[in-house]
Design a protein around this motif. Structure first.
Motif, PDB file in Angstrom:
ATOM      1  N   ALA A 143       0.860  -1.195   0.000  1.00 46.52           N
ATOM      2  CA  ALA A 143       0.000   0.000   0.000  1.00 46.52           C
ATOM      3  C   ALA A 143       0.889   1.237   0.000  1.00 46.52           C
ATOM      4  CB  ALA A 143      -0.923   0.005   1.217  1.00 46.52           C
ATOM      5  N   ILE A 144       0.662   2.139  -0.960  1.00 45.73           N
ATOM      6  CA  ILE A 144       1.489   3.343  -1.091  1.00 45.73           C
ATOM      7  C   ILE A 144       0.603   4.580  -1.054  1.00 45.73           C
ATOM      8  CG2 ILE A 144       3.229   4.532  -2.481  1.00 45.73           C
ATOM      9  CD1 ILE A 144       3.846   1.916  -3.858  1.00 45.73           C
ATOM     10  N   MET A 145       0.927   5.500  -0.168  1.00 45.72           N
ATOM     11  CA  MET A 145       0.213   6.776  -0.082  1.00 45.72           C
ATOM     12  C   MET A 145       0.945   7.801  -0.947  1.00 45.72           C
ATOM     13  SD  MET A 145      -0.711   8.882   3.366  1.00 45.72           S
ATOM     14  CE  MET A 145      -1.208  10.606   3.343  1.00 45.72           C
ATOM     15  N   VAL A 146       0.204   8.422  -1.875  1.00 44.54           N
ATOM     16  CA  VAL A 146       0.798   9.396  -2.801  1.00 44.54           C
ATOM     17  C   VAL A 146      -0.042  10.674  -2.782  1.00 44.54           C
ATOM     18  CG1 VAL A 146       1.686   9.794  -5.127  1.00 44.54           C
ATOM     19  CG2 VAL A 146       1.548   7.463  -4.249  1.00 44.54           C
ATOM     20  N   PRO A 147       0.151  11.555  -1.799  1.00 44.67           N
ATOM     21  CA  PRO A 147      -0.585  12.821  -1.796  1.00 44.67           C
ATOM     22  C   PRO A 147      -0.187  13.668  -3.000  1.00 44.67           C
ATOM     23  CG  PRO A 147       0.471  12.383   0.331  1.00 44.67           C
ATOM     24  CD  PRO A 147       1.040  11.418  -0.643  1.00 44.67           C
ATOM     25  N   GLY A 148      -1.126  14.435  -3.512  1.00 41.08           N
ATOM     26  CA  GLY A 148      -0.848  15.317  -4.645  1.00 41.08           C
ATOM     27  C   GLY A 148      -1.617  14.947  -5.893  1.00 41.08           C
ATOM     28  N   LEU A 149      -2.061  13.687  -5.985  1.00 45.62           N
ATOM     29  CA  LEU A 149      -2.892  13.266  -7.117  1.00 45.62           C
ATOM     30  C   LEU A 149      -4.334  13.686  -6.877  1.00 45.62           C
ATOM     31  CD1 LEU A 149      -1.678   9.605  -7.804  1.00 45.62           C
ATOM     32  CD2 LEU A 149      -1.493  11.523  -9.390  1.00 45.62           C
ATOM     33  N   ASP A 150      -5.047  14.029  -7.925  1.00 45.82           N
ATOM     34  CA  ASP A 150      -6.489  14.204  -7.803  1.00 45.82           C
ATOM     35  C   ASP A 150      -7.161  13.750  -9.096  1.00 45.82           C
ATOM     36  OD1 ASP A 150      -6.912  16.552  -9.619  1.00 45.82           O
ATOM     37  OD2 ASP A 150      -5.693  17.594  -8.125  1.00 45.82           O
ATOM     38  N   GLU A 151      -8.448  13.534  -9.019  1.00 45.32           N
ATOM     39  CA  GLU A 151      -9.178  12.926 -10.126  1.00 45.32           C
ATOM     40  C   GLU A 151      -9.138  13.769 -11.394  1.00 45.32           C
ATOM     41  OE1 GLU A 151     -13.668  11.270 -11.185  1.00 45.32           O
ATOM     42  OE2 GLU A 151     -13.152  11.803  -9.122  1.00 45.32           O
ATOM     43  N   ALA A 152      -9.120  15.082 -11.251  1.00 50.50           N
ATOM     44  CA  ALA A 152      -9.150  15.949 -12.430  1.00 50.50           C
ATOM     45  C   ALA A 152      -7.926  15.770 -13.323  1.00 50.50           C
ATOM     46  CB  ALA A 152      -9.256  17.410 -11.986  1.00 50.50           C
ATOM     47  N   MET A 153      -6.839  15.233 -12.760  1.00 46.90           N
ATOM     48  CA  MET A 153      -5.627  15.017 -13.553  1.00 46.90           C
ATOM     49  C   MET A 153      -5.791  13.888 -14.577  1.00 46.90           C
ATOM     50  SD  MET A 153      -2.670  15.213 -10.654  1.00 46.90           S
ATOM     51  CE  MET A 153      -2.282  16.711  -9.768  1.00 46.90           C
ATOM     52  N   PHE A 154      -6.759  13.006 -14.351  1.00 46.90           N
ATOM     53  CA  PHE A 154      -6.890  11.809 -15.169  1.00 46.90           C
ATOM     54  C   PHE A 154      -7.832  12.036 -16.355  1.00 46.90           C
ATOM     55  CE2 PHE A 154      -5.024  10.317 -11.328  1.00 46.90           C
ATOM     56  CZ  PHE A 154      -4.299   9.192 -11.663  1.00 46.90           C
ATOM     57  N   LYS A 155      -7.838  13.255 -16.886  1.00 42.01           N
ATOM     58  CA  LYS A 155      -8.678  13.574 -18.030  1.00 42.01           C
ATOM     59  C   LYS A 155      -7.801  13.874 -19.234  1.00 42.01           C
ATOM     60  CE  LYS A 155     -12.532  14.836 -15.322  1.00 42.01           C
ATOM     61  NZ  LYS A 155     -13.612  15.602 -14.954  1.00 42.01           N
ATOM     62  N   LYS A 156      -8.079  13.190 -20.315  1.00 43.39           N
ATOM     63  CA  LYS A 156      -7.259  13.337 -21.516  1.00 43.39           C
ATOM     64  C   LYS A 156      -7.299  14.783 -22.013  1.00 43.39           C
ATOM     65  CE  LYS A 156      -6.307  11.068 -25.922  1.00 43.39           C
ATOM     66  NZ  LYS A 156      -4.983  10.574 -25.559  1.00 43.39           N
ATOM     67  N   GLY A 157      -6.157  15.257 -22.493  1.00 41.46           N
ATOM     68  CA  GLY A 157      -6.086  16.602 -23.044  1.00 41.46           C
ATOM     69  C   GLY A 157      -5.859  17.681 -22.011  1.00 41.46           C
ATOM     70  N   PHE A 648      -2.051  -4.699  -4.632  1.00 44.14           N
ATOM     71  CA  PHE A 648      -1.345  -3.427  -4.801  1.00 44.14           C
ATOM     72  C   PHE A 648      -2.353  -2.296  -4.651  1.00 44.14           C
ATOM     73  CE2 PHE A 648       1.264  -0.548  -7.813  1.00 44.14           C
ATOM     74  CZ  PHE A 648       2.078  -0.137  -6.771  1.00 44.14           C
ATOM     75  N   ILE A 649      -2.119  -1.420  -3.657  1.00 43.17           N
ATOM     76  CA  ILE A 649      -3.039  -0.326  -3.351  1.00 43.17           C
ATOM     77  C   ILE A 649      -2.270   0.989  -3.387  1.00 43.17           C
ATOM     78  CG2 ILE A 649      -4.578   0.680  -1.610  1.00 43.17           C
ATOM     79  CD1 ILE A 649      -4.970  -2.171  -0.506  1.00 43.17           C
ATOM     80  N   VAL A 650      -2.803   1.966  -4.112  1.00 37.53           N
ATOM     81  CA  VAL A 650      -2.249   3.321  -4.132  1.00 37.53           C
ATOM     82  C   VAL A 650      -3.381   4.277  -3.759  1.00 37.53           C
ATOM     83  CG1 VAL A 650      -1.253   5.144  -5.564  1.00 37.53           C
ATOM     84  CG2 VAL A 650      -0.483   2.784  -5.858  1.00 37.53           C
ATOM     85  N   TYR A 651      -3.127   5.196  -2.843  1.00 30.61           N
ATOM     86  CA  TYR A 651      -4.180   6.133  -2.429  1.00 30.61           C
ATOM     87  C   TYR A 651      -3.546   7.478  -2.074  1.00 30.61           C
ATOM     88  CZ  TYR A 651      -2.763   5.356   2.438  1.00 30.61           C
ATOM     89  OH  TYR A 651      -2.046   5.300   3.609  1.00 30.61           O
ATOM     90  N   THR A 652      -4.347   8.540  -2.162  1.00 29.76           N
ATOM     91  CA  THR A 652      -3.818   9.884  -1.909  1.00 29.76           C
ATOM     92  C   THR A 652      -3.945  10.313  -0.453  1.00 29.76           C
ATOM     93  OG1 THR A 652      -5.941  10.916  -2.434  1.00 29.76           O
ATOM     94  CG2 THR A 652      -4.383  10.585  -4.253  1.00 29.76           C
ATOM     95  N   GLY A 653      -4.861   9.733   0.283  1.00 26.12           N
ATOM     96  CA  GLY A 653      -5.092  10.147   1.671  1.00 26.12           C
ATOM     97  C   GLY A 653      -6.088  11.284   1.778  1.00 26.12           C
ATOM     98  N   THR A 654      -5.872  12.359   0.999  1.00 24.33           N
ATOM     99  CA  THR A 654      -6.779  13.511   1.013  1.00 24.33           C
ATOM    100  C   THR A 654      -6.935  14.030  -0.408  1.00 24.33           C
ATOM    101  OG1 THR A 654      -5.090  15.240   1.240  1.00 24.33           O
ATOM    102  CG2 THR A 654      -5.831  14.161   3.265  1.00 24.33           C
TER     103      THR A 654
END
Length: 713
Positions: A143-157, A648-654
């Motif tokens: 399990a890996i915590m990766v703060p800084g990612l958010d859903e809006a980043m996963f949009k093409k273009g 395998f788990i990756v999460y942002t926490g917040t």
């Protein structure tokens, strides 16, 4: 007859097992039953009947993946041994799957991910939001915590060079919950930005994950306790479990002055303002105590410092006079409490002051079950609040430190301000953050293994001397142990401890003895920035401290594979790995450098303006896009190096906390200025109205909108 029958059955079992091995042209040594040579026994030789050892194929991996493997003979019966790790095409390969038929009615949260780990590896409840297939076949979890990612980043273009964060309305919803808000989103490679396409190779879905927090008080809680603290199982005895020190713990004797609350902490927690807490200038010059209030004779905060030459070597009091204070109050009006008893105890435990006090107003409710005060006790008393204030002003000086539990309430009852405070409710904060506080009764049970306030709702009530001495002992223990002592203890059980205690193995991984599941314990590793031994990860089997995400990546792979000599990381690696990557968090500005909590104490260094300029000169690609590309590649390398059957788990926490943090700082400044005696509302540097309050609530929803990914290698 029964004995003879059992013997014949045993003989038939041995004969059947031997026939199997004879078909494979294997010979058995009659002394220790171990395989010695590949030739079959000659005609006329006696066939061994002993069953004390094992019968093993020379190349069990040559069997088909779902074969029965090799066998041993116990009590005349062939016993099935460990199964091999199944191949990905095997019917028993483990998996974690989402179905639209799942019982999912809201966003999962960080604790849902923790419970999934506990279900796979220990005694956690079965999740209702995913289906876990072939649980016994899981070998490892990462399990890996990766703060800084958010859903809006996963949009093409998406233009990363212009990206400033998720839209404000991303997490805002009205009316009934919409499944589109909490159902996982399928990851399709062709619909993702190129730098994030590796996620589609590792995970089938992007999960909305709700971060811990309190909407009522506008607070975002740390996701660390939510993941690394498990609720105590109902059958694990009653009462609070005393604090335990991790392996290798070393005391760090610390002066009490290191635990003094800062001016900001005092104002944030509602303590009365002392003029010495104000900066020199007009406000301090205009300071006037509210009617009936007094403040101790301290001109400047520097007056409290004792020259080193006057401090006894090794003294934790640093030459200061330390007093523990506790008061009892009774109700004298609507939501109004007045002082009825004060107890003051010195550092050596002697009682300096213990007086009953008669309030100026009639007592409406003695709340005897809590205060211990009765009408008969107060009626003959003539001591007033002014008398107590005068005595305290004689006792307390610039070198005096007051300590207690939630002292703001006691000082308000005394109508007294003092700038040097040590508060046990701040030293041992609630795991969910303010405004919640841990009770003194709980702290005594947890950290002193002591029962206090045992009135239990009877007329015995609280004993203010006992409470003052309890606070004194808590602070003494903290001074002896050091700042980090008790920092990772919460109202629950550490996740690493739980896995070590209740980690479950099954027949496929631990042999016949584990049929149905056996609590044999699971090994673990914590890989994080800073000194992991002084964080919540200190109870893991292995701790790996890092200074960069590259070191975190190397630490994860080391923990998974193990050291060749097995001296630090067991050979074959540990069962569970928790890690955190922080470079994206620092780049995004999610990491709060101004107010570190213990688990953040080793955060990444700030990037200087000069370094930023160099980066801009070297590459026209946005720093965010570069960082995301590196992150995706790093996670993919970890995934590719994981052994089969690994969750395998990756999460942002917040979610993005920046706007929330800005508004909270604004609110704190408003409260600070508003609570300063002599200040005028229309002259404050900031204003806090219903408009700002609503903006904070919206920003909190964005901050609580994290994401996560779940897959199986």
């Amino acid at each position: 007859m029964g004995k003879k029958k059992n013997k014949s059955k045993g003989q038939r079992g041995v004969a059947a097992a031997l026939a199997t091995f004879q078909d494979d042209s294997m010979a058995i040594d009659t002394e220790n039953t171990s395989i010695q040579n590949p030739t079959a026994p000659a005609d006329g030789e006696s066939t061994p009947t002993t069953s004390s050892g094992s019968l093993k194929r020379p190349c069990p991996e040559d069997d088909n993946e779902d074969g029965d493997g090799w066998q041993t003979i116990e009590n005349g019966r062939p016993v099935k041994k460990l199964k091999k790790i199944p191949g990905q095409e095997s019917k028993r390969y483990p998996g974690i799957h989402f179905s639209t038929q799942a019982r999912l009615f809201s966003k999962i949260n960080v604790s849902s991910l923790r419970d999934l780990i506990l279900y796979i590896f220990a005694d956690g409840p079965a999740p209702q939001w995913v289906s876990v297939k072939h649980r016994p076949e899981f070998r490892k979890i990462v399990a890996i915590m990766v703060p800084g990612l958010d859903e809006a980043m996963f949009k093409k273009g998406l233009d990363f060079s212009a990206y400033t964060g998720p839209p404000p309305d991303q997490a805002i919803s009205g009316g009934a919950p919409d499944p589109d808000e909490y159902y996982p989103r399928e990851l399709k490679k062709e619909l993702l930005p190129e730098v994030l396409q590796p996620f589609a190779d590792m995970f089938p879905h992007l999960w909305p994950v709700k971060a811990p927090g309190d909407d009522k008080y506008g607070k975002l809680h740390s996701p660390m306790p939510a993941m690394l603290t498990a609720p105590l199982p109902k059958n694990k005895g009653a009462g609070v479990q005393p604090v335990s020190e991790p392996n290798g713990w070393k005391n760090q004797r610390t002066r009490i002055t290191e635990f003094l609350a800062s001016n900001e902490e005092l104002m944030e927690n509602g303590f009365p303002v002392h003029p010495a807490m104000l900066k020199p200038g007009e406000k301090r010059d205009r300071f006037k105590d509210p009617e009936g209030w007094v403040h101790t004779r301290v001109e400047n905060l520097e007056d409290g410092k004792v020259p080193e030459g006057e401090v006894q070597q090794g003294s934790v009091t640093a030459g200061r006079e330390v007093y523990a204070l506790d008061c009892e109050m009774c109700v004298t009006g609507e939501a109004e409490y007045s002082l009825t008893r004060i107890s003051l105890v010195s550092w050596d435990g002697s009682v300096v002051l213990d007086e009953l006090v008669k309030p100026d107003k009639p007592i409406i409710d003695y709340v005897t079950r809590f205060s211990g005060i009765t009408k008969e006790m107060i009626d003959p008393v003539n001591t007033t609040l002014k008398d107590i204030q005068a005595r305290l002003l004689d006792i307390l000086g610039p070198r005096s430190i007051l300590l207690g539990h939630s002292l703001d309430s006691d000082l308000k009852a005394l109508k007294l301000a003092h700038p040097f405070i040590v508060d046990t409710s701040l030293l041992f904060p609630h795991p969910r953050g303010p405004p919640l506080k841990q009770s003194l009764k709980y702290l005594a049970q947890k950290f002193l293994n002591r029962e206090v306030q045992k009135g239990g709702g009877t007329n015995a009530g609280h004993d203010s001397i006992e409470d003052a001495k309890t606070c004194l002992d808590l602070v003494k223990r903290k001074c002896e142990k050091g700042k980090a002592w008790g920092a990772g203890e919460t109202q629950g059980e550490n996740l690493f401890k739980r896995l070590a205690r209740a980690g479950t193995a099954y027949r496929s991984t631990a042999g016949p003895e584990a049929t149905g599941g056996a609590p044999v314990g699971k090994s673990s590793a914590a890989v994080d920035w800073g000194d992991v031994s002084r964080s919540a990860g200190n109870t893991a089997t292995v701790t790996i401290s890092c200074k960069s995400d590259a070191e975190v990546e190397a630490g994860i792979l080391r923990a998974v594979k193990g050291d060749p000599d097995g001296l630090e990381v067991p050979g074959g690696g540990v069962d569970f790995v928790w890690a955190r990557m922080r470079e994206l968090e620092a780049l995004q500005g999610w990491w709060n450098r101004n107010k570190l909590v213990p688990e953040d104490a080793g955060g990444p260094p700030a990037v200087t303006d000069g370094e930023k300029e160099e980066e801009e000169k070297e590459d026209t690609v946005s720093p965010l896009e570069t960082c995301l590309k590196t992150l995706g590649e790093r996670l993919k390398r970890i995934y590719d190096n994981l052994p089969p059957c690994t969750a395998f788990i990756v999460y942002t926490g917040t979610g993005d906390p920046r706007e929330m943090s800005r508004l909270q700082a604004m609110q704190a400044q408003f409260k600070k200025e508003y609570n300063t005696p002599g200040s005028k509302w229309d002259q404050l540097s900031v204003q806090w109205t219903d408009r700002e309050d609503q903006a904070l609530r919206q920003a909190l929803k964005v901050a609580r909108s994290g994401i996560g990914f779940i897959g199986v290698k």
